[in-house]
Design a protein around this motif. Sequence first.
Motif, PDB file in Angstrom:
ATOM      1  N   LYS A 289      13.472  16.725 -10.796  1.00 47.86           N
ATOM      2  CA  LYS A 289      12.153  16.231 -10.432  1.00 47.86           C
ATOM      3  C   LYS A 289      12.263  15.077  -9.434  1.00 47.86           C
ATOM      4  CE  LYS A 289       7.793  14.509 -12.219  1.00 47.86           C
ATOM      5  NZ  LYS A 289       7.016  14.043 -13.368  1.00 47.86           N
ATOM      6  N   GLY A 290      11.494  15.162  -8.357  1.00 50.16           N
ATOM      7  CA  GLY A 290      11.489  14.113  -7.343  1.00 50.16           C
ATOM      8  C   GLY A 290      12.633  14.167  -6.359  1.00 50.16           C
ATOM      9  N   ARG A 291      13.525  15.156  -6.498  1.00 53.64           N
ATOM     10  CA  ARG A 291      14.686  15.236  -5.587  1.00 53.64           C
ATOM     11  C   ARG A 291      14.366  16.044  -4.327  1.00 53.64           C
ATOM     12  NH1 ARG A 291      17.363  11.232  -8.002  1.00 53.64           N
ATOM     13  NH2 ARG A 291      17.408  11.574 -10.258  1.00 53.64           N
ATOM     14  N   PHE A 292      13.409  16.947  -4.412  1.00 52.09           N
ATOM     15  CA  PHE A 292      13.141  17.862  -3.297  1.00 52.09           C
ATOM     16  C   PHE A 292      11.683  17.759  -2.861  1.00 52.09           C
ATOM     17  CE2 PHE A 292      16.158  19.675  -6.346  1.00 52.09           C
ATOM     18  CZ  PHE A 292      17.310  19.661  -5.567  1.00 52.09           C
ATOM     19  N   VAL A 293      11.199  16.520  -2.751  1.00 50.96           N
ATOM     20  CA  VAL A 293       9.791  16.288  -2.435  1.00 50.96           C
ATOM     21  C   VAL A 293       9.548  16.360  -0.936  1.00 50.96           C
ATOM     22  CG1 VAL A 293       7.906  14.628  -2.614  1.00 50.96           C
ATOM     23  CG2 VAL A 293       9.525  14.870  -4.485  1.00 50.96           C
ATOM     24  N   GLY A 294      10.509  15.891  -0.162  1.00 45.74           N
ATOM     25  CA  GLY A 294      10.280  15.718   1.276  1.00 45.74           C
ATOM     26  C   GLY A 294       9.801  14.315   1.559  1.00 45.74           C
ATOM     27  N   ARG A 295       8.966  14.136   2.580  1.00 42.13           N
ATOM     28  CA  ARG A 295       8.432  12.821   2.960  1.00 42.13           C
ATOM     29  C   ARG A 295       7.006  12.995   3.473  1.00 42.13           C
ATOM     30  NH1 ARG A 295       7.921  12.654   8.290  1.00 42.13           N
ATOM     31  NH2 ARG A 295       9.238  14.020   9.576  1.00 42.13           N
ATOM     32  N   PRO A 296       6.261  11.925   3.580  1.00 43.21           N
ATOM     33  CA  PRO A 296       4.913  12.048   4.147  1.00 43.21           C
ATOM     34  C   PRO A 296       4.972  12.645   5.548  1.00 43.21           C
ATOM     35  CG  PRO A 296       5.187   9.900   3.114  1.00 43.21           C
ATOM     36  CD  PRO A 296       6.528  10.553   3.086  1.00 43.21           C
TER      37      PRO A 296
ATOM     38  N   THR B  66       0.857  -1.191   0.000  1.00 45.23           N
ATOM     39  CA  THR B  66       0.000   0.000   0.000  1.00 45.23           C
ATOM     40  C   THR B  66       0.890   1.236   0.000  1.00 45.23           C
ATOM     41  OG1 THR B  66      -1.666  -1.198   1.253  1.00 45.23           O
ATOM     42  CG2 THR B  66      -1.836   1.216   1.195  1.00 45.23           C
ATOM     43  N   MET B  67       0.686   2.111  -0.977  1.00 44.61           N
ATOM     44  CA  MET B  67       1.509   3.310  -1.129  1.00 44.61           C
ATOM     45  C   MET B  67       0.804   4.516  -0.518  1.00 44.61           C
ATOM     46  SD  MET B  67       4.111   2.042  -2.681  1.00 44.61           S
ATOM     47  CE  MET B  67       5.002   3.512  -3.168  1.00 44.61           C
ATOM     48  N   CYS B  68       1.613   5.498  -0.088  1.00 45.67           N
ATOM     49  CA  CYS B  68       1.078   6.724   0.505  1.00 45.67           C
ATOM     50  C   CYS B  68       0.416   7.585  -0.568  1.00 45.67           C
ATOM     51  CB  CYS B  68       2.193   7.502   1.193  1.00 45.67           C
ATOM     52  SG  CYS B  68       2.896   6.633   2.622  1.00 45.67           S
ATOM     53  N   PRO B  69      -0.515   8.479  -0.187  1.00 42.90           N
ATOM     54  CA  PRO B  69      -1.229   9.312  -1.178  1.00 42.90           C
ATOM     55  C   PRO B  69      -0.268  10.210  -1.978  1.00 42.90           C
ATOM     56  CG  PRO B  69      -2.318   9.389   0.952  1.00 42.90           C
ATOM     57  CD  PRO B  69      -1.018   8.694   1.184  1.00 42.90           C
ATOM     58  N   LEU B  70      -0.654  10.488  -3.216  1.00 37.15           N
ATOM     59  CA  LEU B  70       0.165  11.327  -4.099  1.00 37.15           C
ATOM     60  C   LEU B  70      -0.137  12.810  -3.921  1.00 37.15           C
ATOM     61  CD1 LEU B  70       0.013   9.187  -7.367  1.00 37.15           C
ATOM     62  CD2 LEU B  70       1.921   9.370  -5.765  1.00 37.15           C
ATOM     63  N   CYS B  71      -1.236  13.140  -3.236  1.00 38.00           N
ATOM     64  CA  CYS B  71      -1.552  14.543  -2.960  1.00 38.00           C
ATOM     65  C   CYS B  71      -2.304  14.614  -1.633  1.00 38.00           C
ATOM     66  CB  CYS B  71      -2.377  15.166  -4.086  1.00 38.00           C
ATOM     67  SG  CYS B  71      -3.986  14.397  -4.348  1.00 38.00           S
ATOM     68  N   ASP B  72      -2.471  15.799  -1.126  1.00 37.85           N
ATOM     69  CA  ASP B  72      -3.126  15.983   0.176  1.00 37.85           C
ATOM     70  C   ASP B  72      -4.646  15.908   0.025  1.00 37.85           C
ATOM     71  OD1 ASP B  72      -0.633  16.309   1.234  1.00 37.85           O
ATOM     72  OD2 ASP B  72      -0.717  18.500   1.277  1.00 37.85           O
ATOM     73  N   LYS B  73      -5.300  15.359   1.039  1.00 34.80           N
ATOM     74  CA  LYS B  73      -6.756  15.315   1.195  1.00 34.80           C
ATOM     75  C   LYS B  73      -7.441  14.509   0.089  1.00 34.80           C
ATOM     76  CE  LYS B  73      -7.266  19.697   3.699  1.00 34.80           C
ATOM     77  NZ  LYS B  73      -7.957  21.001   3.726  1.00 34.80           N
ATOM     78  N   THR B  74      -7.438  15.012  -1.134  1.00 40.93           N
ATOM     79  CA  THR B  74      -8.270  14.406  -2.194  1.00 40.93           C
ATOM     80  C   THR B  74      -7.732  13.057  -2.645  1.00 40.93           C
ATOM     81  OG1 THR B  74      -7.028  15.686  -3.826  1.00 40.93           O
ATOM     82  CG2 THR B  74      -9.097  16.619  -3.049  1.00 40.93           C
ATOM     83  N   CYS B  75      -6.425  12.846  -2.559  1.00 39.09           N
ATOM     84  CA  CYS B  75      -5.852  11.576  -3.005  1.00 39.09           C
ATOM     85  C   CYS B  75      -5.899  10.574  -1.857  1.00 39.09           C
ATOM     86  CB  CYS B  75      -4.414  11.755  -3.460  1.00 39.09           C
ATOM     87  SG  CYS B  75      -4.233  12.873  -4.865  1.00 39.09           S
TER      88      CYS B  75
ATOM     89  N   PHE C 236       0.549  12.007   9.928  1.00 39.22           N
ATOM     90  CA  PHE C 236       0.203  13.031   8.937  1.00 39.22           C
ATOM     91  C   PHE C 236      -0.011  14.365   9.629  1.00 39.22           C
ATOM     92  CE2 PHE C 236      -1.219   9.760   5.752  1.00 39.22           C
ATOM     93  CZ  PHE C 236      -0.422  10.216   4.719  1.00 39.22           C
ATOM     94  N   GLN C 237       0.388  15.440   8.947  1.00 36.96           N
ATOM     95  CA  GLN C 237       0.099  16.773   9.467  1.00 36.96           C
ATOM     96  C   GLN C 237      -1.406  17.017   9.417  1.00 36.96           C
ATOM     97  OE1 GLN C 237       2.350  19.618   7.218  1.00 36.96           O
ATOM     98  NE2 GLN C 237       4.289  19.159   8.241  1.00 36.96           N
ATOM     99  N   ALA C 238      -1.868  17.893  10.282  1.00 36.74           N
ATOM    100  CA  ALA C 238      -3.311  18.188  10.338  1.00 36.74           C
ATOM    101  C   ALA C 238      -3.786  18.759   9.018  1.00 36.74           C
ATOM    102  CB  ALA C 238      -3.581  19.182  11.471  1.00 36.74           C
TER     103      ALA C 238
END
Length: 952
Positions: free
Chosen positions: A597-604, A375-384, A811-813
């Motif tokens: 691209k993808g180098r400065f994404v951060g983490r969940p 199971t992978m983490c969401p690709l965007c906040d809230k809607t994904c 997850f952040q609020a």
Amino acid sequence: MRVNKKYSCLPAEEKGIHIINIRAIEDIGYDQHESTLLNSLSKNPDADCKYGLYFRDGKRKVDYILVYHYKKSSAGKTLARRAQQNDASVRGSKQDQPLPGKGVQLEMGESEPHMDYHEDDKRFRREEYEGNLVEAGLELERDEDTKIHGIGFVKIHAPWNVLCREAEFLKLKMPTKKMYQINQTHGLLKKINSVIQKITEPIQPKVAEHKPQTVKRLSYPFSREKQHLFDLSDKDSFFDSKTRSTIVYEILKRTTCTKAKYSMGITSLLANGVYSAAYPLHDGDYEGENVEPNDRKLLCEEWASYGVFYKYQPIDLVRKYFGEKIGLYFAWLGVYTQMLIPASIVGIIVFLYGCATVDENIPSMEMCDQRNNITMCPLCDKTCSYWKMSSACATARASHLFDNPATVFFSVFMALWAATFMEHWKRKQMRLNYRWDLTGFEEEEDHPRAEYEAKVLEKSLRKEHKHKETDKEKLTWKDRFPAYLTNFVGIIFMVGLTFAIVFGVIIYRISTAAALAISSTPSGRSSVRVTVTATAVIINLVVIIILDEVYGCIARWLTQIEVPKTDKNFEERLIFKAFLLKFVNAYTPIFYVAFFKGRFVGRPGDYVYIFHSFRMEECAPGGCLMELCIQLSIIMLGKQLIQNNLFEIGIPKMKKFIRYLKLKRRRSLDHEEHMKKKQRYEVDYNLEPFAGLTPEYMEMIIQFGFVTLFVASFPLAPLFALLNNIIEIRLDAKKFVTELRRPVAVRAKDIGIWYNILRGIGKLAVIINAFVISFTSDFIPRLVYLYMYSENGTMHGFVNHTLSSFNVSDFQAGTAPNDPLDLGYEVQICRYKDYREPPWSENKYDISKDFWAVLAARLAFVIVFQNLVMFMSEFVDWIIPDIPKDISQQIHKEKVLMVEVFMREEQGKLQMLETWKDKDKKKGENCNNHSPRLSRSRSGSLSSCHSYPLDV
């Protein structure tokens, strides 16, 4: 200096009085019988002059054309009638009465007080300039009775003595009477060459110049004192049309118009609108039933036709017709296209290897295996919401086609290919220099450009106004400092603009991905990545094509304000600026996907945001290499299809159609003019002017960058470049033969600054491919896992090793998914691609040791790959000699033969002198025997016996 009597009918003492009065005679329609610059009509001019290829006498060939705009005054017809009534009296009293333009000009002034000062000024400058051309030995003939209203033509012919004089000044190498055998191969090589010739015979052009030579004429710089060395049996063909036009152009650049302290050559006159065009003529028509055979027609049939795309180019005929500089461009393009064939074959093999091994690739099999239940983490906040890794199965399988061990081999191969291509071109260039008699040729400093002369004049006038010395004025760095500052600021701004546009596309990708993720349909959510990538690449392509045209114009403007002294300096500076801007424009989006691209994404739980609302983009589960491949292929193919081909075909056709409509409108106004066949110079005037080779080279250099810089991500790039170039050669050939005016032939022994740019791209390609393999692909992480972490020495478990774990409670609020049960079960731990500590460790979510191990391996690979490939490239450069052995032998043989020729000539002179001395002695003896008085006065009359042979 010899003056053409047919050109000027005035006595020598009246030539420098008033050029304005001479011109006034022509303006009112006065007709002089002896003048060459006349508007008279012959009985059958088209038949006599072969429709503009010759003067009206049908003997003197037109070597160059000057075109100008003129306006006929409203009172011209009335004044012409008055001039014809007084014609006899004017001709009979040239010296006793004032020049026959003064009284007429007064009448014109009375009847038409509003004279166009600028038109008169241009007319006077033309008159003075053409007079100076006649003094330089050229012969001129004017034609204003043409089908193009308001356009006048000046035909220029260079007589034999002028051609000889200028050929000596320019040090043109011309073939002598001496011929020698070219060294032929022997034994096995000879048999191999004969077999190759028989095999390649169907793809050889049917051109006499393309046949292999066994005999060559010895060439030597032309000299009037040594004319006996050259084969002058046919003086009409000794200097071909290319050489004649080059000689005339040199005279045109050198000849000045000094009216009102304004020293102006032909470049200045063209820039100031005194003349609207200047060009040599094509050899004739290239299509039609009754067209006489000519080089242009032969080039159209054997070179500028898509039906002969499989044949070699007739490079020698191209050089004969267009000159060495254009010949070298097409020779380089041919060598580059030939070298793409092996690169394309190896690229296809690498791609097929990826296709064949895709089902055996363990990482992609693990990603596609639904039993893994990752199971992978969401690709965007809230809607994904959370998603299954197996849903990215197609992307993972497609990535293997380009991200496999064979791509590393292909990168090394392409680096060596680039080095071999450069060496092969240097050798080919030396062969052409030998064949075209360019060995020993050194480019001399060109004449100053019109803009430079104008700036220098402006500076000298300012100093003269301040009562300062004005000797030998030139532009210094202080004069150019504002231009340099403008260049620096302008280039920085343009580069910044490119970065801003790429950043804007990134914002578009992020916002569009977030918007599509809100879609309620599952199919819409599954195709988010493909939709965003495709639309963003198309936007990038459109922006690149538009900015390419804009940057080309800006680079030319920035170069113009620098005011370079010569055309060569102007061209080099323009090339540097245009290449810099277009390189940044074409490759910035690709560099972003490859390295950022993808180098400065951060983490969940701790993502990096843009404008506090948009998350930075992530790479696909299979890596960014697949997206890099899509980006590179669409931009490369789009540029080649739209910019290089459609623009080159469509824009000239559109311009030609517009000119046709204009001419059709004019023809409808004058049916009688429409019935006349156009002269050659009228047809050529309607063609597009030649704008230089910079655009042609530029598109090929950018393509060379696509082929070499990111070839690790797109092995099929050489194949698409090859297919494009096969069309490009014939397209450019057709454009040069049928769409453009004939350019002035320019001598050149190499391709100039473009060679250094190619070498620079080749060196840069090694570094970029090392970073692409190391950081963009998964090649290094796989090696590290295989040799450091794999339990059984296989790739099983690699996917799980590259994924880190995240506790969804962290997850952040406001960022957790709105629908956490979208997969049908509650998720406690989700996975994301990174090397970080798990949530149950002491230093949770910190970078793990695995990350540093992989990073060290990546940097080590870059260093080893770069140095190894650089060493191999330098070795190829060293092992292949720049000059072929047979060519160096032939050049040495030519020098030896030339020394022999001059030694024989000197021996002949010595023998002749000895013969004269013997005759002199015999005459002296005869004088002593028959006349005793001469023996008494040897110092007197006897010396007269010796004077005859000495005078000879």
